[in-house]
Design a protein around this motif. Sequence first.
Motif, PDB file in Angstrom:
ATOM      1  N   GLY A   1       7.088   6.267  -2.073  1.00 39.64           N
ATOM      2  CA  GLY A   1       7.433   7.547  -2.677  1.00 39.64           C
ATOM      3  C   GLY A   1       8.752   8.096  -2.178  1.00 39.64           C
ATOM      4  N   ASP A   2       8.887   9.405  -2.226  1.00 38.16           N
ATOM      5  CA  ASP A   2      10.171  10.048  -1.929  1.00 38.16           C
ATOM      6  C   ASP A   2      10.350  10.457  -0.471  1.00 38.16           C
ATOM      7  N   ASP A   3       9.375  10.150   0.391  1.00 37.03           N
ATOM      8  CA  ASP A   3       9.451  10.648   1.756  1.00 37.03           C
ATOM      9  C   ASP A   3       9.421   9.578   2.841  1.00 37.03           C
ATOM     10  N   ALA A   4       8.897   8.406   2.547  1.00 40.65           N
ATOM     11  CA  ALA A   4       8.712   7.386   3.585  1.00 40.65           C
ATOM     12  C   ALA A   4      10.033   6.727   3.966  1.00 40.65           C
ATOM     13  N   HIS A   5      10.272   6.587   5.255  1.00 36.37           N
ATOM     14  CA  HIS A   5      11.455   5.894   5.749  1.00 36.37           C
ATOM     15  C   HIS A   5      11.252   4.375   5.694  1.00 36.37           C
TER      16      HIS A   5
ATOM     17  N   PRO B   1       0.834  -1.210   0.000  1.00 37.92           N
ATOM     18  CA  PRO B   1       0.000   0.000   0.000  1.00 37.92           C
ATOM     19  C   PRO B   1       0.865   1.256   0.000  1.00 37.92           C
ATOM     20  N   ASP B   2       0.307   2.328  -0.541  1.00 35.38           N
ATOM     21  CA  ASP B   2       1.103   3.538  -0.741  1.00 35.38           C
ATOM     22  C   ASP B   2       0.816   4.626   0.276  1.00 35.38           C
ATOM     23  N   ASP B   3       0.159   4.279   1.387  1.00 36.85           N
ATOM     24  CA  ASP B   3      -0.206   5.313   2.356  1.00 36.85           C
ATOM     25  C   ASP B   3       0.672   5.304   3.606  1.00 36.85           C
ATOM     26  N   GLY B   4       1.847   4.676   3.538  1.00 29.94           N
ATOM     27  CA  GLY B   4       2.715   4.618   4.700  1.00 29.94           C
ATOM     28  C   GLY B   4       3.684   5.776   4.796  1.00 29.94           C
ATOM     29  N   ASP B   5       3.934   6.213   6.027  1.00 27.31           N
ATOM     30  CA  ASP B   5       5.002   7.191   6.280  1.00 27.31           C
ATOM     31  C   ASP B   5       6.306   6.470   6.601  1.00 27.31           C
ATOM     32  N   ALA B   6       6.171   5.217   7.043  1.00 27.57           N
ATOM     33  CA  ALA B   6       7.343   4.384   7.341  1.00 27.57           C
ATOM     34  C   ALA B   6       6.966   2.934   7.050  1.00 27.57           C
ATOM     35  N   TYR B   7       7.959   2.177   6.584  1.00 27.09           N
ATOM     36  CA  TYR B   7       7.743   0.777   6.227  1.00 27.09           C
ATOM     37  C   TYR B   7       8.697  -0.096   7.037  1.00 27.09           C
ATOM     38  N   LEU B   8       8.173  -1.204   7.557  1.00 25.25           N
ATOM     39  CA  LEU B   8       8.947  -2.149   8.350  1.00 25.25           C
ATOM     40  C   LEU B   8       9.069  -3.458   7.588  1.00 25.25           C
TER      41      LEU B   8
ATOM     42  N   VAL C   1       8.492  -1.525  -2.234  1.00 23.82           N
ATOM     43  CA  VAL C   1       8.331  -0.615  -1.095  1.00 23.82           C
ATOM     44  C   VAL C   1       8.731   0.804  -1.485  1.00 23.82           C
ATOM     45  N   ARG C   2       9.814   0.926  -2.233  1.00 25.93           N
ATOM     46  CA  ARG C   2      10.273   2.255  -2.673  1.00 25.93           C
ATOM     47  C   ARG C   2       9.218   2.942  -3.541  1.00 25.93           C
ATOM     48  N   GLU C   3       8.613   2.198  -4.431  1.00 25.80           N
ATOM     49  CA  GLU C   3       7.584   2.772  -5.300  1.00 25.80           C
ATOM     50  C   GLU C   3       6.353   3.168  -4.497  1.00 25.80           C
ATOM     51  N   ALA C   4       5.956   2.303  -3.565  1.00 29.27           N
ATOM     52  CA  ALA C   4       4.753   2.589  -2.777  1.00 29.27           C
ATOM     53  C   ALA C   4       4.964   3.765  -1.835  1.00 29.27           C
TER      54      ALA C   4
ATOM     55  N   VAL D   1      18.289   1.608   9.098  1.00 27.95           N
ATOM     56  CA  VAL D   1      17.420   2.756   8.862  1.00 27.95           C
ATOM     57  C   VAL D   1      17.804   3.374   7.524  1.00 27.95           C
ATOM     58  N   ALA D   2      16.834   3.461   6.615  1.00 24.27           N
ATOM     59  CA  ALA D   2      17.128   3.960   5.270  1.00 24.27           C
ATOM     60  C   ALA D   2      16.062   4.965   4.842  1.00 24.27           C
ATOM     61  N   HIS D   3      16.462   5.871   3.965  1.00 23.79           N
ATOM     62  CA  HIS D   3      15.510   6.815   3.392  1.00 23.79           C
ATOM     63  C   HIS D   3      15.615   6.762   1.874  1.00 23.79           C
ATOM     64  N   PRO D   4      14.544   7.125   1.177  1.00 22.35           N
ATOM     65  CA  PRO D   4      14.575   7.052  -0.288  1.00 22.35           C
ATOM     66  C   PRO D   4      15.499   8.113  -0.879  1.00 22.35           C
ATOM     67  N   VAL D   5      16.197   7.725  -1.897  1.00 23.62           N
ATOM     68  CA  VAL D   5      17.030   8.666  -2.643  1.00 23.62           C
ATOM     69  C   VAL D   5      16.131   9.367  -3.664  1.00 23.62           C
ATOM     70  N   LYS D   6      16.020  10.681  -3.537  1.00 24.15           N
ATOM     71  CA  LYS D   6      15.130  11.424  -4.412  1.00 24.15           C
ATOM     72  C   LYS D   6      15.794  11.635  -5.782  1.00 24.15           C
ATOM     73  N   PRO D   7      15.021  11.523  -6.832  1.00 21.17           N
ATOM     74  CA  PRO D   7      15.581  11.718  -8.183  1.00 21.17           C
ATOM     75  C   PRO D   7      16.158  13.121  -8.339  1.00 21.17           C
ATOM     76  N   ARG D   8      17.255  13.197  -9.076  1.00 25.06           N
ATOM     77  CA  ARG D   8      17.838  14.498  -9.341  1.00 25.06           C
ATOM     78  C   ARG D   8      16.967  15.266 -10.334  1.00 25.06           C
TER      79      ARG D   8
END
Length: 353
Positions: free
Chosen positions: A278-282, A246-253, A273-276, A345-352
């Motif tokens: 987006g660019d902000d979820a940890h 699902p794409d409504d998470g702020d964080a994924y475990l 998980v990265r696609e779901a 602990v990882a965060h998404p790499v935002k596209p340049r």
Amino acid sequence: MTAEASAPIGLPRGPYDPPHVRILSLVAAKWVSQPISALAELGVADILAEGPRSPEELAETLGVHATSLSRCLRAAASVGVFTEHEDGRYGLTPMADCLRRDAAEPIRSWALMLTKGPMWDSFGRLTETVRTGRPAFEVAHGIPLFEHLDRNPEFKSLYETAMGELTSEVARELVPLIDFGSYETLVDVGGGDGVLLGTLLRHYPKTKGVLVERPAVLELARERLAELDVADRVRLVPGDAAHDIPDDGDAYLIKNMLHCLDDDTALAVLRAVREAGGDDAHLFVIETVVPPGNDFHWAKLIDIEMLADNDGRERTEGEWRELLSRAGFDLERVVAATPPQSVLVAHPVKPRT
């Protein structure tokens, strides 16, 4: 400290034991594991929770052979599991207490799962794995581990109970390590019966949860989440971890799932998980991290379990970093938990742009 001195496995040995005795203490580990397993299966620790008993008293209660029981108790006591009193009665030690069915930190199901039946039998075929790369479990039983679980409900129940035993401990420990209360919605991918997510939500009453699992497992999760009194804050999503995130998470475990998978399959899950998210979820990955060097670490032995059971593996920090990077994540830090677990602990790499 050398690996030889630090490894807490096998039989106890003195610093002056010759090399052939030291290696015997390792290869003869069944002399320790099987008596402990037998005592766990019989429920000896549950009886001794009421107070010390003689082998004869225990045997009468359990309906077993007293002399054989006594010999297993003596062997287990020699390595700190149970203790023999001067009057010949046996009692609990902190390790023996963990074999009780209702122990605070239970390990009984692990003791049974690793030393009996399918997973014990498969280790006798490990040489075939080294020769061919085919998991020893498949060699021994003709089908993959998880297919075997689906066909054998009794063993599947033991397996899932064992997984839950250690998950409860990790869940409680995560609370002071990471502030999950800063996230509105936690998504637990492949979260089993929900004990990890449920335990976290109990500590963060304003946070909601989503549990992604197979339909049959979600039925177990309904009960567990209700027991934890958080069922009204958890949405259950039946599906596959590589496709139904699902794409409504702020964080994924993701806890102890990726080590069961080869790199390509693990990468597919992480990319989903990265696609779901987006660019902000940890992302929080709970797994072991294999350290460098020769010193003992549980991850190096759990890796052999993965080698025998399926196509999975334990990974070094560098391997985790590379895998996460390929999926579009940057590894921020590794937080040590109760051995052998760590939290990546990882965060998404935002596209340049």
